[in-house]
Design a protein around this motif. Structure first.
Motif, PDB file in Angstrom:
ATOM      1  N   TYR A 287      47.748  45.151 106.707  1.00 15.96           N
ATOM      2  CA  TYR A 287      47.540  44.840 108.135  1.00 15.96           C
ATOM      3  C   TYR A 287      47.051  43.413 108.295  1.00 15.96           C
ATOM      4  CZ  TYR A 287      45.296  44.685 112.727  1.00 15.96           C
ATOM      5  OH  TYR A 287      44.912  44.323 113.999  1.00 15.96           O
ATOM      6  N   ILE A 288      47.521  42.756 109.350  1.00 17.69           N
ATOM      7  CA  ILE A 288      47.054  41.420 109.711  1.00 17.69           C
ATOM      8  C   ILE A 288      46.578  41.449 111.157  1.00 17.69           C
ATOM      9  CG2 ILE A 288      47.573  38.956 109.751  1.00 17.69           C
ATOM     10  CD1 ILE A 288      50.249  39.714 108.310  1.00 17.69           C
ATOM     11  N   ASN A 289      45.311  41.088 111.378  1.00 18.30           N
ATOM     12  CA  ASN A 289      44.848  40.862 112.744  1.00 18.30           C
ATOM     13  C   ASN A 289      45.175  39.415 113.075  1.00 18.30           C
ATOM     14  OD1 ASN A 289      42.837  39.953 114.877  1.00 18.30           O
ATOM     15  ND2 ASN A 289      42.524  42.166 114.886  1.00 18.30           N
ATOM     16  N   LEU A 290      46.139  39.235 113.945  1.00 21.18           N
ATOM     17  CA  LEU A 290      46.659  37.911 114.245  1.00 21.18           C
ATOM     18  C   LEU A 290      45.760  37.155 115.218  1.00 21.18           C
ATOM     19  CD1 LEU A 290      50.354  39.034 114.737  1.00 21.18           C
ATOM     20  CD2 LEU A 290      49.413  37.867 112.739  1.00 21.18           C
ATOM     21  N   HIS A 291      45.854  35.830 115.179  1.00 18.96           N
ATOM     22  CA  HIS A 291      45.110  35.032 116.153  1.00 18.96           C
ATOM     23  C   HIS A 291      45.618  35.350 117.557  1.00 18.96           C
ATOM     24  CE1 HIS A 291      42.511  31.897 117.529  1.00 18.96           C
ATOM     25  NE2 HIS A 291      43.499  31.140 117.971  1.00 18.96           N
ATOM     26  N   ARG A 374      44.517  49.399 103.123  1.00 20.52           N
ATOM     27  CA  ARG A 374      43.683  49.057 101.967  1.00 20.52           C
ATOM     28  C   ARG A 374      43.279  47.583 101.989  1.00 20.52           C
ATOM     29  NH1 ARG A 374      47.671  49.343  97.838  1.00 20.52           N
ATOM     30  NH2 ARG A 374      48.945  48.695  99.618  1.00 20.52           N
ATOM     31  N   ILE A 375      44.255  46.739 102.395  1.00 16.16           N
ATOM     32  CA  ILE A 375      44.040  45.293 102.446  1.00 16.16           C
ATOM     33  C   ILE A 375      44.360  44.808 103.854  1.00 16.16           C
ATOM     34  CG2 ILE A 375      44.726  43.045 101.546  1.00 16.16           C
ATOM     35  CD1 ILE A 375      43.409  44.742  99.428  1.00 16.16           C
ATOM     36  N   ALA A 376      43.431  44.061 104.449  1.00 17.70           N
ATOM     37  CA  ALA A 376      43.648  43.520 105.784  1.00 17.70           C
ATOM     38  C   ALA A 376      43.328  42.027 105.791  1.00 17.70           C
ATOM     39  CB  ALA A 376      42.785  44.246 106.815  1.00 17.70           C
ATOM     40  N   LEU A 377      44.120  41.282 106.524  1.00 12.21           N
ATOM     41  CA  LEU A 377      43.871  39.861 106.758  1.00 12.21           C
ATOM     42  C   LEU A 377      43.459  39.663 108.215  1.00 12.21           C
ATOM     43  CD1 LEU A 377      46.953  38.127 105.048  1.00 12.21           C
ATOM     44  CD2 LEU A 377      44.777  38.796 104.010  1.00 12.21           C
ATOM     45  N   SER A 378      42.701  38.611 108.455  1.00 11.69           N
ATOM     46  CA  SER A 378      42.349  38.227 109.818  1.00 11.69           C
ATOM     47  C   SER A 378      42.554  36.732 109.975  1.00 11.69           C
ATOM     48  CB  SER A 378      40.893  38.602 110.131  1.00 11.69           C
ATOM     49  OG  SER A 378      40.560  38.278 111.464  1.00 11.69           O
ATOM     50  N   ASN A 379      43.395  36.343 110.939  1.00 14.26           N
ATOM     51  CA  ASN A 379      43.718  34.940 111.194  1.00 14.26           C
ATOM     52  C   ASN A 379      42.879  34.394 112.336  1.00 14.26           C
ATOM     53  OD1 ASN A 379      45.746  34.849 109.270  1.00 14.26           O
ATOM     54  ND2 ASN A 379      47.416  35.125 110.730  1.00 14.26           N
ATOM     55  N   PHE A 392      40.189  41.086 103.480  1.00  9.88           N
ATOM     56  CA  PHE A 392      39.229  42.161 103.284  1.00  9.88           C
ATOM     57  C   PHE A 392      39.886  43.311 102.534  1.00  9.88           C
ATOM     58  CE2 PHE A 392      38.055  40.102 107.330  1.00  9.88           C
ATOM     59  CZ  PHE A 392      36.756  39.721 107.040  1.00  9.88           C
ATOM     60  N   ALA A 393      39.070  44.065 101.794  1.00 13.47           N
ATOM     61  CA  ALA A 393      39.583  45.195 101.033  1.00 13.47           C
ATOM     62  C   ALA A 393      38.708  46.418 101.221  1.00 13.47           C
ATOM     63  CB  ALA A 393      39.667  44.856  99.547  1.00 13.47           C
TER      64      ALA A 393
END
Length: 398
Positions: A287-291, A374-379, A392-393
């Motif tokens: 998952y990516i939380n986009l800007h 399991r793995i998420a990014l945040s921009n 994040f994990a």
């Protein structure tokens, strides 16, 4: 590219925004699809837009011992730090490590400028009113000074102000300080509140939408501004149940004061840095939380980066349709939302996006989805091209 880093533990976190106070309110609002945006009722001069306002903030007050710090921004910081027992957990960490071994890293964009606005609007001749002559609220470092008094830390105390990436970058600062042995833990705080300078300033740039913002929608026409405060406690060691910060990437476009690089160069470099430090490939990201600000150019550029870098399985969304763009607090608020996605096993949809722009790939989730995250990014991408991506994990991924 940078080498992988050792993960650091996120032992506690909380957020207060237009969605409510604390994690339970945010869990509920996200799962119910309830936005915190409503018609502007903040400015005395009419401005046709939607805002994300924290309920009850006008009625909140600081304890008498901290009256010198009285302002909207510090009231929000105080309201938020008490949620979810965060203040007690932070003080316990200070007692555990020693006050000089805990950093306090604050982040903001406008700080307490609303109080400075009020002072200039009510000048006593050519001087500020006596009640406004408090230097601690007329500085970008106001939240750092205030929270240092509240917490009693004696380690490094810094305030970062890099526009909308401010409270994402403090996670990277914390990792560096812990890895280099400067401190054993860090308390992270991102706080920004509504004020006339921001609302009318963005409106003068023709960046404020008249209706709740529509990230990645073909009809998008600008942002909705919100206010929020978020806190996180990060430590060198922690519980097996703790989520982890496993990577970060920072970059600077140096392209334009308010427009991203047309090919997303800075965003791409921040993303690549975060993945390299996490020891991951793009295929590992769930998952990516986009800007996702809902301005035409920002969403177009970010969507292009996602399409080029990630496979269709990866899910991505913007949460600004829920909270508004909370400026200097956006990085930590959206990190908390990413951690909720990991904890709850779901993808928050892109609220208000009904007609997805053709530039977007299949990664953009319009509605809430159940998923194993399991793995998420945040921009987080700031004015002037100051970019940051966090990785994040889930606990067992370390």
């Amino acid at each position: 590219m940078p080498n992988p880093i050792d993960p650091i533990f996120i032992s506690a976190y909380t957020a207060t925004s237009a969605l409510g106070r604390g994690l339970a309110d945010h869990h509920t609002a996200l799962h119910q699809g309830r936005s915190g945006l409503h018609r502007n009722d903040f400015t005395q001069v009419p401005l046709d837009c939607a805002i994300g306002r924290v309920a009850g903030l006008e009625q909140a007050s600081l304890p008498e011992d901290f009256s010198a710090f009285e302002c909207r921004n510090n009231r929000l910081a105080w309201l938020a730090i008490e949620a979810d027992g965060f203040l007690d957990q932070a003080r316990a960490a200070i007692a555990r490590y020693g006050a000089d071994r805990v950093a306090l890293l604050a982040a903001t964009s406008t700080s307490s400028i609303g109080t400075t606005e009020e002072a200039y609007a009510n000048l006593d001749g050519d001087r500020m009113p006596r009640s406004s002559r408090r230097s601690a609220v007329h500085t970008p470092h106001s939240p750092g000074i205030f929270l240092e008094q509240v917490l009693g830390t004696r380690g490094p105390c810094l305030t970062t102000a890099t526009a909308c990436s401010s409270s994402a970058k403090i996670f990277a600062k914390a990792e560096r300080m812990i890895r280099l042995g400067v401190v054993d833990a860090a308390i992270l705080a991102g706080v920004d509140t509504l004020c006339g300078s921001v609302l009318f300033g963005f409106n003068s740039l023709e960046l404020v939408a008249p209706q709740p913002c529509r990230p990645f929608d073909v009809r998008r026409c600008g942002i909705s501004i919100g206010e929020a405060a978020g806190f996180a406690l990060v430590e060198r060691s922690g519980s097996a149940r703790s989520a982890r910060l496993i990577g970060w990437g920072e970059s600077s476009d140096a392209h334009h004061m308010s427009t991203p690089h047309p090919e997303g160069l800075g965003a791409q470099l921040a993303l690549e840095g975060a993945l390299a430090r996490a020891g991951l490939s793009a295929n590992d990201v769930d998952y990516i939380n986009l800007h996702g600000t809902a301005t035409p150019k920002n969403d177009e550029v970010e969507a292009g980066v996602v399409v080029r870098a990630f496979n269709p399985r990866t899910r991505a969304s913007s949460s600004k349709g829920w909270t508004g763009h909370t400026l200097g607090a956006a990085g930590i608020l959206e990190s908390v939302i990413s951690l909720i996605a990991i904890e709850d096993g779901f993808i928050p949809g892109t609220l208000n996006c009904e007609q997805r722009d053709p530039v977007c790939g299949p990664q953009i989730a319009l509605k809430n989805e159940v998923a194993d995250v399991r793995i998420a990014l945040s921009n987080s991408f700031g004015f002037g091209g100051s970019n940051c991506t966090l990785a994040f994990a889930r606990a067992e991924q370390s």
